[in-house]
Scaffold this motif. Sequence first.
Motif, PDB file in Angstrom:
ATOM      1  N   LYS A   1       0.824  -1.206   0.000  1.00 54.25           N
ATOM      2  CA  LYS A   1       0.000   0.000   0.000  1.00 54.25           C
ATOM      3  C   LYS A   1       0.861   1.261   0.000  1.00 54.25           C
ATOM      4  CE  LYS A   1      -4.252  -1.747   2.002  1.00 54.25           C
ATOM      5  NZ  LYS A   1      -5.252  -1.545   3.053  1.00 54.25           N
ATOM      6  N   GLU A   2       1.951   1.221   0.753  1.00 58.52           N
ATOM      7  CA  GLU A   2       2.883   2.352   0.813  1.00 58.52           C
ATOM      8  C   GLU A   2       3.399   2.716  -0.580  1.00 58.52           C
ATOM      9  OE1 GLU A   2       7.102   2.291   2.775  1.00 58.52           O
ATOM     10  OE2 GLU A   2       5.581   2.320   4.366  1.00 58.52           O
ATOM     11  N   GLN A   3       3.583   1.700  -1.406  1.00 57.61           N
ATOM     12  CA  GLN A   3       4.095   1.917  -2.760  1.00 57.61           C
ATOM     13  C   GLN A   3       2.989   2.126  -3.790  1.00 57.61           C
ATOM     14  OE1 GLN A   3       7.271  -0.514  -4.125  1.00 57.61           O
ATOM     15  NE2 GLN A   3       8.356  -0.448  -2.172  1.00 57.61           N
ATOM     16  N   GLY A   4       1.744   2.115  -3.345  1.00 56.77           N
ATOM     17  CA  GLY A   4       0.630   2.422  -4.223  1.00 56.77           C
ATOM     18  C   GLY A   4       0.148   1.298  -5.113  1.00 56.77           C
ATOM     19  N   PHE A   5       0.547   0.076  -4.797  1.00 61.84           N
ATOM     20  CA  PHE A   5       0.093  -1.086  -5.570  1.00 61.84           C
ATOM     21  C   PHE A   5      -1.306  -1.496  -5.109  1.00 61.84           C
ATOM     22  CE2 PHE A   5       4.705  -2.112  -6.022  1.00 61.84           C
ATOM     23  CZ  PHE A   5       4.752  -2.434  -7.374  1.00 61.84           C
ATOM     24  N   SER A   6      -2.164  -1.815  -6.045  1.00 63.32           N
ATOM     25  CA  SER A   6      -3.378  -2.548  -5.685  1.00 63.32           C
ATOM     26  C   SER A   6      -2.938  -3.998  -5.487  1.00 63.32           C
ATOM     27  CB  SER A   6      -4.427  -2.468  -6.797  1.00 63.32           C
ATOM     28  OG  SER A   6      -4.024  -3.227  -7.921  1.00 63.32           O
ATOM     29  N   GLN A   7      -3.772  -4.770  -4.850  1.00 61.21           N
ATOM     30  CA  GLN A   7      -3.426  -6.179  -4.658  1.00 61.21           C
ATOM     31  C   GLN A   7      -3.280  -6.882  -6.011  1.00 61.21           C
ATOM     32  OE1 GLN A   7      -6.129  -9.199  -2.737  1.00 61.21           O
ATOM     33  NE2 GLN A   7      -4.818  -8.685  -0.982  1.00 61.21           N
ATOM     34  N   GLU A   8      -4.132  -6.536  -6.939  1.00 64.95           N
ATOM     35  CA  GLU A   8      -4.107  -7.166  -8.264  1.00 64.95           C
ATOM     36  C   GLU A   8      -2.837  -6.806  -9.043  1.00 64.95           C
ATOM     37  OE1 GLU A   8      -7.009  -7.750 -12.146  1.00 64.95           O
ATOM     38  OE2 GLU A   8      -7.704  -6.589 -10.442  1.00 64.95           O
ATOM     39  N   THR A   9      -2.472  -5.535  -9.069  1.00 65.48           N
ATOM     40  CA  THR A   9      -1.267  -5.142  -9.816  1.00 65.48           C
ATOM     41  C   THR A   9      -0.004  -5.665  -9.138  1.00 65.48           C
ATOM     42  OG1 THR A   9      -1.168  -2.962  -8.744  1.00 65.48           O
ATOM     43  CG2 THR A   9      -2.301  -3.086 -10.866  1.00 65.48           C
ATOM     44  N   PHE A  10      -0.025  -5.709  -7.816  1.00 62.27           N
ATOM     45  CA  PHE A  10       1.119  -6.244  -7.085  1.00 62.27           C
ATOM     46  C   PHE A  10       1.306  -7.726  -7.387  1.00 62.27           C
ATOM     47  CE2 PHE A  10       3.017  -8.047  -3.162  1.00 62.27           C
ATOM     48  CZ  PHE A  10       4.233  -7.386  -3.200  1.00 62.27           C
ATOM     49  N   ALA A  11       0.223  -8.471  -7.347  1.00 61.08           N
ATOM     50  CA  ALA A  11       0.296  -9.906  -7.633  1.00 61.08           C
ATOM     51  C   ALA A  11       0.831 -10.146  -9.038  1.00 61.08           C
ATOM     52  CB  ALA A  11      -1.084 -10.545  -7.465  1.00 61.08           C
ATOM     53  N   ALA A  12       0.346  -9.376  -9.995  1.00 60.34           N
ATOM     54  CA  ALA A  12       0.814  -9.520 -11.375  1.00 60.34           C
ATOM     55  C   ALA A  12       2.304  -9.212 -11.483  1.00 60.34           C
ATOM     56  CB  ALA A  12       0.020  -8.609 -12.306  1.00 60.34           C
ATOM     57  N   ALA A  13       2.752  -8.173 -10.808  1.00 63.45           N
ATOM     58  CA  ALA A  13       4.171  -7.809 -10.845  1.00 63.45           C
ATOM     59  C   ALA A  13       5.046  -8.882 -10.202  1.00 63.45           C
ATOM     60  CB  ALA A  13       4.383  -6.463 -10.144  1.00 63.45           C
ATOM     61  N   CYS A  14       4.511  -9.571  -9.198  1.00 64.99           N
ATOM     62  CA  CYS A  14       5.234 -10.667  -8.524  1.00 64.99           C
ATOM     63  C   CYS A  14       5.115 -11.982  -9.290  1.00 64.99           C
ATOM     64  CB  CYS A  14       4.671 -10.889  -7.123  1.00 64.99           C
ATOM     65  SG  CYS A  14       4.969  -9.592  -5.942  1.00 64.99           S
ATOM     66  N   GLU A  15       4.248 -12.006 -10.302  1.00 59.74           N
ATOM     67  CA  GLU A  15       3.908 -13.224 -11.035  1.00 59.74           C
ATOM     68  C   GLU A  15       3.285 -14.266 -10.115  1.00 59.74           C
ATOM     69  OE1 GLU A  15       7.263 -14.480 -13.394  1.00 59.74           O
ATOM     70  OE2 GLU A  15       7.219 -12.637 -14.569  1.00 59.74           O
ATOM     71  N   LEU A  16       2.382 -13.772  -9.239  1.00 58.30           N
ATOM     72  CA  LEU A  16       1.631 -14.623  -8.325  1.00 58.30           C
ATOM     73  C   LEU A  16       0.146 -14.370  -8.559  1.00 58.30           C
ATOM     74  CD1 LEU A  16       3.674 -13.905  -5.064  1.00 58.30           C
ATOM     75  CD2 LEU A  16       3.839 -15.935  -6.513  1.00 58.30           C
ATOM     76  N   ASP A  17      -0.676 -15.311  -8.174  1.00 57.85           N
ATOM     77  CA  ASP A  17      -2.119 -15.141  -8.291  1.00 57.85           C
ATOM     78  C   ASP A  17      -2.609 -14.156  -7.223  1.00 57.85           C
ATOM     79  OD1 ASP A  17      -5.052 -16.236  -7.434  1.00 57.85           O
ATOM     80  OD2 ASP A  17      -4.650 -16.539  -9.583  1.00 57.85           O
ATOM     81  N   ARG A  18      -3.591 -13.340  -7.578  1.00 57.97           N
ATOM     82  CA  ARG A  18      -4.111 -12.345  -6.642  1.00 57.97           C
ATOM     83  C   ARG A  18      -4.684 -13.001  -5.388  1.00 57.97           C
ATOM     84  NH1 ARG A  18      -8.325 -11.099  -4.552  1.00 57.97           N
ATOM     85  NH2 ARG A  18      -9.623 -12.310  -5.966  1.00 57.97           N
ATOM     86  N   THR A  19      -5.356 -14.129  -5.541  1.00 53.45           N
ATOM     87  CA  THR A  19      -5.923 -14.791  -4.367  1.00 53.45           C
ATOM     88  C   THR A  19      -4.827 -15.335  -3.444  1.00 53.45           C
ATOM     89  OG1 THR A  19      -6.199 -16.906  -5.525  1.00 53.45           O
ATOM     90  CG2 THR A  19      -8.067 -15.380  -5.559  1.00 53.45           C
ATOM     91  N   TYR A  20      -3.690 -15.717  -4.033  1.00 49.17           N
ATOM     92  CA  TYR A  20      -2.554 -16.177  -3.242  1.00 49.17           C
ATOM     93  C   TYR A  20      -1.990 -15.016  -2.427  1.00 49.17           C
ATOM     94  CZ  TYR A  20       1.983 -18.320  -2.169  1.00 49.17           C
ATOM     95  OH  TYR A  20       3.094 -18.813  -1.536  1.00 49.17           O
TER      96      TYR A  20
END
Length: 73
Positions: free
Chosen positions: A20-39
Motif C-alpha cells: 500500500k505504501e508503494q501504491g500497488f493494488s493487490q491485483e497489480t502487485f500480484a501480477a508484478a510478482c507473477e503470483l495469483d491475486r488470491t494467493y
Amino acid sequence: MARRADILERFGQRVRALRKEQGFSQETFAAACELDRTYVGGIERGERNVALRNIEAIAQTLGISLAELMTGL
C-alpha cells in the motif's frame, strides 16, 4: 503478556503495508510478482506459508532486500 501475532500474520501485515505504501493494488502487485491475486490475499491475511522463492519475488517487486522485508517480524 499479550500473545504476539503468528509469523504468518506478521509477515502478511508487513507485505500489505509495504504494498500500500508503494501504491500497488493487490491485483497489480500480484501480477508484478507473477503470483495469483488470491494467493497474495492469502499471504496478507496470514493464511499462506509462503515459499522462499515467492518471498524473494515479493521483495524484488517492492525494490527492497529480503532483510528489509523481514524487518520487525
